[in-house]
Design a protein around this motif. Structure first.
Motif, short mmCIF file in Angstrom:
data_model
loop_
_atom_site.label_atom_id
_atom_site.label_comp_id
_atom_site.label_asym_id
_atom_site.label_seq_id
_atom_site.Cartn_x
_atom_site.Cartn_y
_atom_site.Cartn_z
N GLY A 138 0.79 -1.23 0.00
CA GLY A 138 0.00 0.00 0.00
C GLY A 138 0.82 1.28 0.00
N ASP A 139 2.13 1.16 0.05
CA ASP A 139 2.97 2.37 0.08
C ASP A 139 3.36 2.73 -1.36
OD1 ASP A 139 5.02 4.23 0.27
OD2 ASP A 139 5.93 3.26 2.02
N PRO A 140 2.92 3.88 -1.84
CA PRO A 140 3.22 4.24 -3.23
C PRO A 140 4.69 4.57 -3.47
CG PRO A 140 2.07 6.04 -2.13
CD PRO A 140 2.13 4.92 -1.14
N GLY A 141 5.45 4.67 -2.40
CA GLY A 141 6.86 4.96 -2.56
C GLY A 141 7.71 3.71 -2.67
N ILE A 142 7.04 2.56 -2.75
CA ILE A 142 7.76 1.27 -2.81
C ILE A 142 7.31 0.50 -4.04
CG2 ILE A 142 8.10 -0.95 -1.69
CD1 ILE A 142 8.79 0.42 0.55
N PHE A 143 8.24 -0.17 -4.67
CA PHE A 143 7.89 -1.06 -5.79
C PHE A 143 8.69 -2.34 -5.60
CE2 PHE A 143 6.00 -1.29 -10.05
CZ PHE A 143 6.64 -2.41 -10.56
#
Lengths: 560, 132, 338
Positions: free
Chosen positions: C107-112
């Motif tokens: 759910g963290d948009p800063g992680i892929f």
């Protein structure tokens, strides 16, 4: 038990027989398989004779029913004195619907209650929690507060009938609700009889309904054992379970070994708490699966009793014979039942139930034919209950004790399973004990491997499942399935909201704060603050939320 | 040009922790040459779709035995659509009453696999779906 | 979702995560569009700090990656994660299970997070991993964590792909310290002794320190500590002579203990590299390794394409029959080179 010179003669005779009669017979008509194995992968010989159990010593290995090592049974009169408890696991939808099902089952002759809770309840969530979306009432009854428990138990004779509750992570809280509901009806806790499953170790291994990490989870279990030991002499504080381990794919030997290993881990944890072994051990109980392989299952029960008795007496020094007695509930295997031709499941369950009775279980749940499709319909559960009644009243198997004792095959199987379990105990020990083994994924990997092998055998046709990979029929389903109240969810949530609005919220907050403090102090028994919170109508979600805050949530590493 | 691998996400949405089937299927798909990302239990629909997106999978397999499929599956499919992932093949396995199979297919589920399904069936189905 | 390479490229650079995932797939599959995409993306790379996490199975790499990623996010950095798992040599398939331990990052948009199978590569990284790192770099992730398989020659591969290599050890896994394996000691920029609450953690730390002491002084950037005496033992990190003494950081990834300290060591290493020109040198090594790899692949393919049908197979057969030898055969085949 056997004269060794006669054993030699028998061995020689068998060899002779194999090289003549058997060989002749096989050349005319080959056997159906080149090798026969049990469902657990153990080889099955053509014939068993005294030579296969040459070292059996009646006194040392079998004994008499009611006497150490209890291989032949826990009580001198067995089922002649008292039949096993017919205890059908039930629960769905709202407390009202489940209460009605309980009353129905009691009216049809069941002799003990067993409560199934829904997923949100099993995970400590209130019905209206976001994580509970879509899960209300689907696999059990929703209980979010003492108010639900009161409705669930309404009109049931709690002072005369024992109740088993299948609840693990939130076991302490649900148990507290049961106690509180009974006490509000004037029944003192010491008079209450029943069982809470409360077996968190098998959750880490198999069923995965854990909440907190292993160590705080174990602390909670010991708190409940301690509480029960002090306050509730008629209550089984734990149901050390193999059922779920087996359903996850374990073999009979693995089920036996991992369950007993968990049992010993609980014993050690309770001893470490300072409880005397004979104080708590008599109220530890068990729960085994009963699967298809008829004789192997019977042997498993006998081996379980013998191993427990020997270990409790020799290793843990228990002196009270009740501490040596492995009392067990049994349930026929859910995973062995098919969605195809479901009426055939009635037959499977009957045979499995027979094995449980011949194995000497103290109480039994028989699955309904619609197990692979839905929760049991009234008709299906009635047939399942009648199955037990027919076995009890019409087959005669309950009229003598341990009738298969002395069977060369069954005794050989009992010995083999005991040896297999002991080998697993050594391996678990080598890993540092049950919890380190779980953390290393030992049990989980053994189970996943066995599950994969089993599926492979079915996929290749090596193992037959009637109606699935043989004797297949393309017929549409005709049995009626359970229908639940479509407005159940709204009614449940409405009740929950009423409870939250009408209770003394200051008292609830105070109780939750006290629980928070107690949880942070490893020397406080949490049952008492939980009971207090429950009586103030704090909800399951609120209480579990506090514990989650303190203990954290466990994320399991995955092992294939 | 290296051989194209079929990538499959196997997920357990909702609270149901019974993962025997999911793990057996994951292994079988691996043995059939596919790359399988197993998410573990207790996945929300949001987590599943996020993983499917990042891993650019061809197939999402949902394993549900708790009866909550009619709430969880639509949500997963809705989220996949919102991400423009309509081409992802969605399969469901577990305990699904017959009467829910058609509704699930109407929603966009391509295959429903109940108890008694062989792993070979699932492998074949996926191969056909991804090739077609 | 537009599939054309240009559209994908712009979308990726604009932050579209689906486009990013698709480009990674194209690169992984060595699709026809891949070289052009990678060419176009290359100008946008060079900003990310690439951190390799390697170590034997069971040391808790995935859990540590999860904890490190969270620590970076807390500092406001975006994080790309590549988790590599082995492809089965029998079936060609793979079970990619590292994501399971990275639940916190959901759910963290800063992680892929991307799971990759080695697809036949023996080095503990997939053949395409270096390229996928470039893609994540171009997409703007400030930190890229690459978790390797952790067996075989994985360590050597990761050292050429990453700026900072963290070797993860854990106590009680059998053979005392994996670092004994040739080469690992030399490529570790930082040692993480994970599961440090377990019995034997201090012994593991000591064993690593002793190994650093026993190692001969290298001419490379890692220097030996000399005999580990309490007084003479130098502080880990940058040394006066410009070398770097790898620190040994205890961590309990499951609880987050020591993870911030580990993160700080990684940052310090990046600063050290920049200050000493080491960063540029690593970039050069990476670029050289990539160009060499691409050249080798292309030259080989071109050579094969230039051979008459069956020529290679026939040459092999001749060698097996001892009619010729591999060296003579190779010289002969080279005559077909374009």
């Amino acid at each position: 038990m056997y004269d060794q010179s006669k054993i030699r003669l028998i061995r020689a005779a068998v060899e002779q027989w194999e090289s003549t009669d058997v060989r002749r017979s096989r050349s005319r008509l080959p056997e159906r398989r080149s090798a026969f194995t049990t469902i657990s992968g153990a080889p099955v010989n053509r014939l068993y004779t005294p030579a296969d159990v040459a070292d059996l010593d009646y006194g040392r290995d079998l004994g008499l029913p009611g006497c150490y090592p209890f291989t032949r049974g826990l009580h001198p009169t067995g089922y002649r004195g008292k039949l096993w408890t017919m205890r059908m696991f039930a629960g769905f939808g709202t407390a009202e619907e489940t209460n009605a099902r309980f009353k129905y089952l009691l009216s049809q002759g069941q002799t003990g209650l067993s409560i199934a809770f829904d997923m949100p309840t099993l995970y400590g969530y209130d019905t209206d929690a976001p994580q509970a979306m879509g899960e209300f009432g689907k696999c059990g009854v929703a209980v979010s507060s003492l108010a639900d428990m009161e409705v669930l138990l309404d009109g049931l004779p709690l002072d005369r009938v024992t109740t088993s509750m299948t609840i693990n992570g939130p076991a302490a809280t649900i148990w507290a609700m049961y106690i509180a509901a009974a006490e509000k009806r004037g029944i003192p806790r010491q008079a209450l009889g029943g069982t809470i499953q409360n077996d968190i170790l098998k959750e880490f291994i198999a069923q995965k309904e854990f909440l907190f990490p292993p160590r705080p989870s174990l602390r909670l279990v010991v708190d409940t054992i301690e509480f029960g030991t002090r306050e509730m002499p008629r209550w089984n504080t734990i149901s050390i379970s193999g059922y779920h381990i087996r359903e996850a794919g374990a073999t009979a030997g693995q089920e036996l070994a991992f369950t007993l290993a968990n049992g010993f881990a609980y014993v050690e944890a309770a001893l470490a708490r300072g409880l005397g072994i004979d104080e708590f051990a008599p109220r530890l109980s068990f729960f085994f699966n009963v699967h298809n392989e008829f004789f192997e299952e019977i042997a498993k029960f006998r081996a379980a009793r013998r191993i427990w008795a020997r270990t409790m007496r020799e290793k843990y020094g228990a002196r009270d014979p009740r501490s040596w007695m492995l009392r067990t509930h049994a349930q026929t295997s859910g995973v062995s039942l098919t969605a195809q031709q479901p009426e055939v499941n009635i037959v499977r369950v009957a045979l499995q139930a027979l094995a449980a009775v011949l194995g000497g279980a103290q109480s039994l749940h028989t699955n309904s034919m619609d197990e692979a499709l839905a929760l049991p319909s009234e008709k299906a559960v009635t047939i399942a209950l009648r199955t037990q009644q027919v076995i009890a009243e019409e087959t005669g198997v309950a009229n003598t004790l341990d009738p298969l004792g002395g069977s060369f095959y069954v005794e050989a199987l009992t010995d083999r399973l005991e040896r297999e379990a002991e080998e697993y105990f050594r391996r678990i020990e080598a890993l540092g004990g049950v919890i380190p083994a779980i953390e290393a994924g030992f049990q989980q990997r053994e189970i996943a491997e066995a599950a994969f092998r089993y599926q492979h055998e079915i996929d290749t046709g090596e193992r037959t499942v009637v109606g699935v990979n043989a004797y297949v029929a393309d017929e549409p389903l005709t049995i009626p399935l359970l229908e639940m109240d479509p407005h159940g969810y709204e009614r449940q949530v409405a009740r929950l909201r009423r409870v939250r609005a009408e209770r003394d919220n200051a008292a609830v907050q105070a109780a939750l704060r006290r629980l928070l403090d107690a949880a942070q102090d490893s020397h406080t028994n949490l049952m008492y603050p939980i009971l207090e919170a429950v009586n103030a109508y704090a909800t399951l979600g609120e209480i579990t939320g506090v514990l989650r805050q303190v203990f954290g949530e466990y994320q399991e590493p995955v092992f294939f | 040009m290296t051989e194209r691998k079929i990538r499959v996400l196997i997920a357990k949405p909702g609270l149901d922790g019974h993962d025997r089937g999911a793990k057996v299927v994951a292994r079988a798909l691996r043995d059939a040459g596919m790359e399988v990302i197993y998410t573990g239990i207790r996945q929300t629909p949001e987590m599943i779709v996020e993983a499917a997106l990042q891993e650019d999978v061809d197939v999402v397999g949902l394993s549900i035995l708790s009866g909550a499929h009619m709430a969880l599956c639509p949500r997963v499919i809705e989220l996949l659509r919102s991400q423009g992932m309509d081409d992802v093949v969605v399969l469901v396995g577990g305990i699904i009453p017959d009467e829910d199979v058609e509704p699930l297919k109407q929603l966009g589920v391509k295959g429903v696999f109940g108890p008694g399904t062989s792993t070979g069936e699932i492998v074949e189905f996926i191969r056909q779906q991804v090739a077609g | 979702m537009e599939r054309t390479a240009d559209a994908l490229l712009s979308a990726l650079l604009a932050g579209n995560r689906r486009a990013l995932a698709r480009v990674i797939s194209l690169v992984e599959d060595d699709a026809a569009e891949a070289p052009a995409l990678l060419s176009a993306l290359y100008a946008h790379t060079g900003r990310a700090h690439v951190i390799g996490i390697t170590g034997a199975p069971g040391t808790g790499k995935s859990t540590l990656v999860n904890a490190l990623a969270r620590a970076y996010r807390a500092q406001g950095h975006t994080v790309g994660v590549i988790a590599v798992d082995p492809t089965s040599p029998f079936s060609g398939g793979a079970l990619l299970g590292d994501r399971v331990r990275m639940r916190d990052l959901a759910g963290d948009p800063g992680i892929f997070i991307r799971s990759m199978a080695t697809r036949g590569s023996l080095g503990g990284l997939a053949r395409a991993t270096a390229d996928v790192i470039s893609v994540l770099d171009a997409a703007g992730f400030a930190r890229i964590l690459v978790e390797t398989v952790g067996v075989g020659q994985a360590e050597v591969d990761i050292a050429s792909a990453a700026h900072t290599t963290v070797v993860v050890e854990a106590p009680g896994l059998g053979d005392e310290v994996q670092a004994i394996k040739a080469g690992v000691l030399e490529i570790a920029d930082i040692f993480a002794v994970n599961k440090a609450d377990r019995e034997g953690a201090d012994r593991t730390v000591l064993a690593l320190q002793m190994m650093q002491g026993l190692a001969p002084a290298t001419t490379g950037h890692h220097r030996a500590a000399g005999p580990p005496t309490p007084h003479a033992r130098p502080q880990p990190g940058p040394q006066e002579d410009g070398s770097w003494l790898p620190p040994i950081q205890k961590t309990i990834a499951l609880h987050g203990d020591g993870v911030d300290a580990l993160r700080e060591w990684i940052e310090r290493h990046a600063a050290y590299l920049t200050a000493t020109g080491g960063w540029a040198r690593r970039e050069a090594t990476r670029a050289a390794a990539e160009i060499e790899r691409i050249l080798r692949d292309r030259l080989w393919e071109a050579l094969l394409a230039g051979l008459p049908a069956d020529c290679f197979a026939q040459t092999v057969a001749a060698v097996v029959r001892r009619e010729t030898d591999p060296y003579t055969a190779a010289t002969r085949l080279l005559t077909y080179a374009p």
